[in-house]
Design a protein around this motif. Structure first.
Motif, mmCIF file in Angstrom:
data_model
loop_
_atom_site.group_PDB
_atom_site.id
_atom_site.type_symbol
_atom_site.label_atom_id
_atom_site.label_comp_id
_atom_site.label_asym_id
_atom_site.label_seq_id
_atom_site.Cartn_x
_atom_site.Cartn_y
_atom_site.Cartn_z
ATOM 1 N N GLY A 1 1.109 0.761 -11.780
ATOM 2 C CA GLY A 1 2.008 0.406 -12.883
ATOM 3 C C GLY A 1 1.362 -0.634 -13.780
ATOM 4 N N ALA A 2 1.234 -0.315 -15.067
ATOM 5 C CA ALA A 2 0.554 -1.217 -15.999
ATOM 6 C C ALA A 2 1.512 -1.686 -17.091
ATOM 7 C CB ALA A 2 -0.668 -0.527 -16.611
ATOM 8 N N THR B 1 -8.076 -2.314 -9.529
ATOM 9 C CA THR B 1 -7.806 -1.117 -10.324
ATOM 10 C C THR B 1 -6.355 -1.161 -10.776
ATOM 11 O OG1 THR B 1 -9.428 0.192 -9.101
ATOM 12 C CG2 THR B 1 -7.790 1.396 -10.375
ATOM 13 N N LEU B 2 -6.145 -1.059 -12.084
ATOM 14 C CA LEU B 2 -4.809 -1.114 -12.695
ATOM 15 C C LEU B 2 -4.499 0.262 -13.264
ATOM 16 C CD1 LEU B 2 -2.337 -2.705 -13.761
ATOM 17 C CD2 LEU B 2 -3.760 -3.441 -15.698
ATOM 18 N N ILE B 3 -3.448 0.890 -12.742
ATOM 19 C CA ILE B 3 -3.155 2.280 -13.065
ATOM 20 C C ILE B 3 -1.866 2.350 -13.873
ATOM 21 C CG2 ILE B 3 -2.669 4.563 -12.103
ATOM 22 C CD1 ILE B 3 -4.176 3.516 -9.554
ATOM 23 N N GLY B 4 -1.951 2.867 -15.110
ATOM 24 C CA GLY B 4 -0.785 2.923 -15.982
ATOM 25 C C GLY B 4 -0.518 4.319 -16.505
ATOM 26 N N CYS C 1 -2.307 7.841 -16.268
ATOM 27 C CA CYS C 1 -2.494 8.182 -14.859
ATOM 28 C C CYS C 1 -1.394 7.463 -14.064
ATOM 29 C CB CYS C 1 -3.878 7.741 -14.395
ATOM 30 S SG CYS C 1 -4.315 8.248 -12.720
ATOM 31 N N ARG C 2 -1.045 7.983 -12.898
ATOM 32 C CA ARG C 2 -0.053 7.309 -12.066
ATOM 33 C C ARG C 2 -0.314 7.568 -10.595
ATOM 34 N NH1 ARG C 2 4.162 11.010 -10.710
ATOM 35 N NH2 ARG C 2 3.846 13.008 -11.762
ATOM 36 N N VAL C 3 0.199 6.682 -9.776
ATOM 37 C CA VAL C 3 0.152 6.869 -8.329
ATOM 38 C C VAL C 3 1.294 7.811 -7.954
ATOM 39 C CG1 VAL C 3 0.453 5.739 -6.084
ATOM 40 C CG2 VAL C 3 -0.907 4.633 -7.867
ATOM 41 N N VAL C 4 0.980 8.868 -7.199
ATOM 42 C CA VAL C 4 2.005 9.848 -6.838
ATOM 43 C C VAL C 4 2.405 9.766 -5.372
ATOM 44 C CG1 VAL C 4 1.399 11.440 -8.678
ATOM 45 C CG2 VAL C 4 0.270 11.660 -6.463
ATOM 46 N N SER C 5 1.568 9.142 -4.514
ATOM 47 C CA SER C 5 1.954 8.990 -3.111
ATOM 48 C C SER C 5 1.106 7.906 -2.463
ATOM 49 C CB SER C 5 1.812 10.308 -2.335
ATOM 50 O OG SER C 5 0.457 10.709 -2.267
ATOM 51 N N ILE C 6 1.639 7.387 -1.350
ATOM 52 C CA ILE C 6 0.979 6.326 -0.592
ATOM 53 C C ILE C 6 0.793 6.805 0.840
ATOM 54 C CG2 ILE C 6 1.133 3.924 0.215
ATOM 55 C CD1 ILE C 6 3.315 3.545 -2.012
ATOM 56 N N ASN C 7 -0.426 6.652 1.367
ATOM 57 C CA ASN C 7 -0.685 6.898 2.784
ATOM 58 C C ASN C 7 -0.921 5.543 3.431
ATOM 59 O OD1 ASN C 7 -1.917 7.414 5.330
ATOM 60 N ND2 ASN C 7 -2.536 9.452 4.628
ATOM 61 N N ARG C 8 0.130 4.994 4.042
ATOM 62 C CA ARG C 8 0.026 3.646 4.602
ATOM 63 C C ARG C 8 -0.917 3.586 5.794
ATOM 64 N NH1 ARG C 8 6.073 2.117 5.713
ATOM 65 N NH2 ARG C 8 5.064 0.307 6.686
ATOM 66 N N MET D 1 5.998 -0.472 -10.744
ATOM 67 C CA MET D 1 6.290 0.801 -11.410
ATOM 68 C C MET D 1 7.491 0.753 -12.334
ATOM 69 S SD MET D 1 5.452 3.122 -8.074
ATOM 70 C CE MET D 1 6.624 2.161 -7.118
ATOM 71 N N GLY D 2 8.156 -0.409 -12.421
ATOM 72 C CA GLY D 2 9.216 -0.572 -13.399
ATOM 73 C C GLY D 2 10.461 0.236 -13.089
#
Length: 415
Positions: free
Chosen positions: A12-13, A34-37, A82-89, A111-112
């Protein structure tokens, strides 16, 4: 924590994400960021979108949090569109919308929130807008011309600001509010009535106790908002401003604790902005956070909250002392009015009015039964706002009589 970990990924940027990236460098983080917006432009300020940007008093450069060259100069890898779509903890990785996978040592979710959608017919018509991004603001700005008609569904701060901007541009504006007064969910009756009268005097039509049945169009474009009582509010543009929902879906899917009631969601964090995974932080509008002054949890949608949580996360990651909890604060600009709010009116049972409502220069102090000042709403009264923040932080008790006595200075009240 040390700062020798390899990689921080910020999902989230917006204001929160852009701020925490800069703060990490400021506090000494030397490793990869890394900043992903999701938007195609670098981080920018959102509050002016409903005000100075609509009326042409702000530029893209003035909205930017930092000049675009700052990110490369600070060795921050800014990924736009670009955006993050999933997290693998388990593996400490995130999947991106461009099919790339990134490993992280710390992940910061910023991510607001998104506009709440109305489950009504006609919301897909051309000319039905929301106001969360610069692209949204550009679409609204293009529609606000002399003689055009704007219907605002929702009488909250965004709706009132947009109506004020519409009038400044020569457009007609009608606010449609389902409650009995504007600002019903965020302000007391005195402030609501003041703003309602102020807008009325400047040509804004306000429909309260008004339920929307649907939006009607011709040729795929909106021509009016139909109310449950059968009336049609004609317009070429409708702005839907009925609140926001936290973008917490990927956190939920990853098993992180999130708000489960119908309060707009939110990723649950502690006072250091940590989730229940010690490698994952969350900041800004997507969070539900402790409010230590009020002994409860809440979701705050504001720039000051985004900055406070950015400081909290960056400080812990960089091994710095935790910042002291701040008094929540907010602001709204409408016409020549500057509303500044300090605190939250939880448990307040009385209101002291300091100043002159007719002169549009006053402050409302919300008091508990034992005289604690919980919140201050100040209109064109910056001294009362600043003094009120100090009073709330110190949990100072005051009586209504002493607050309303203008012979007692704010300096004395806040001392």
């Amino acid at each position: 924590m040390d700062n020798q970990s390899r990689h921080i990924v910020i999902a989230g940027a917006g204001h929160a994400g852009g701020s925490v990236a800069a703060m990490l460098r400021q506090l000494g983080w030397r490793e990869a960021i890394t900043l992903i917006g999701e938007e195609p432009i670098p981080p920018y300020q959102r509050p002016p979108l409903s005000k100075a940007w609509l009326t042409g008093q702000a530029t893209a450069e003035s909205l930017a949090l930092k000049p675009v060259q700052f990110y490369s100069g600070a060795a921050i890898d800014l990924r736009m569109s670009c955006r993050v779509v999933s997290i693998n903890r388990a593996e400490k990785t995130v999947a991106l919308s461009d099919n790339e996978t990134l490993a992280y040592d710390y992940l910061i979710l910023a991510m607001g929130a998104r506009a709440r959608r109305l489950p009504l017919p006609g919301t897909d018509l051309a000319g039905v807008l929301e106001l969360r991004s610069a692209a949204d603001a550009d679409r609204l700005k293009a529609a606000l011309n002399p003689g055009s008609r704007l219907a605002v569904i929702g009488g909250g701060y965004i709706g009132l600001e947009a109506a004020a901007s519409a009038r400044a541009l020569g457009a007609a504006a009608t606010i449609i509010e389902r409650e009995s007064r504007v600002l019903a969910r965020v302000a007391g009756p005195i402030l609501s009535n003041f703003f309602q009268s102020f807008h009325h005097a400047r040509g804004v039509a306000i429909e309260v106790d008004a339920q929307v049945a649907g939006l009607e169009g011709t040729g795929g474009r909106i021509v009016g908002v139909r109310l449950v009582d059968g009336r049609l509010i004609p317009c070429e543009t409708a702005l839907v401003g009925v609140g926001a929902v936290a973008n917490d879906e990927i956190a939920r899917e990853a098993g992180l604790s999130c708000e489960t009631t119908d309060q707009g969601g939110g990723i649950v964090v502690d006072l250091a902005s940590r989730t229940d995974d010690m490698a994952i932080f969350a900041i800004g509008d997507c969070t539900r956070r402790p409010l230590p002054l009020y002994a409860r949890m809440g979701r705050l949608e504001s720039v000051p909250n985004a900055l406070e949580q950015a400081k909290q996360a960056a400080s812990l990651i960089c091994g710095k002392s935790s910042p002291l909890p701040e008094v929540p604060w907010f602001w709204s600009d409408q016409y020549d009015l500057r509303l500044q709010i300090a605190g939250l009116p939880f448990d307040a049972v009385d209101i002291a009015v300091r100043g002159n409502l007719d002169a549009a220069k006053f402050a409302l102090f919300h008091l508990t039964a034992d005289g604690n000042v919980q919140a201050v709403e100040a209109v064109n009264a910056p001294t009362e706002f600043m003094g009120g923040r100090r009073i709330i932080a110190r949990r100072k008790r005051l009586t209504r009589a002493v607050i309303e006595d203008m012979s007692v200075s704010m300096q004395e009240l806040a001392a």
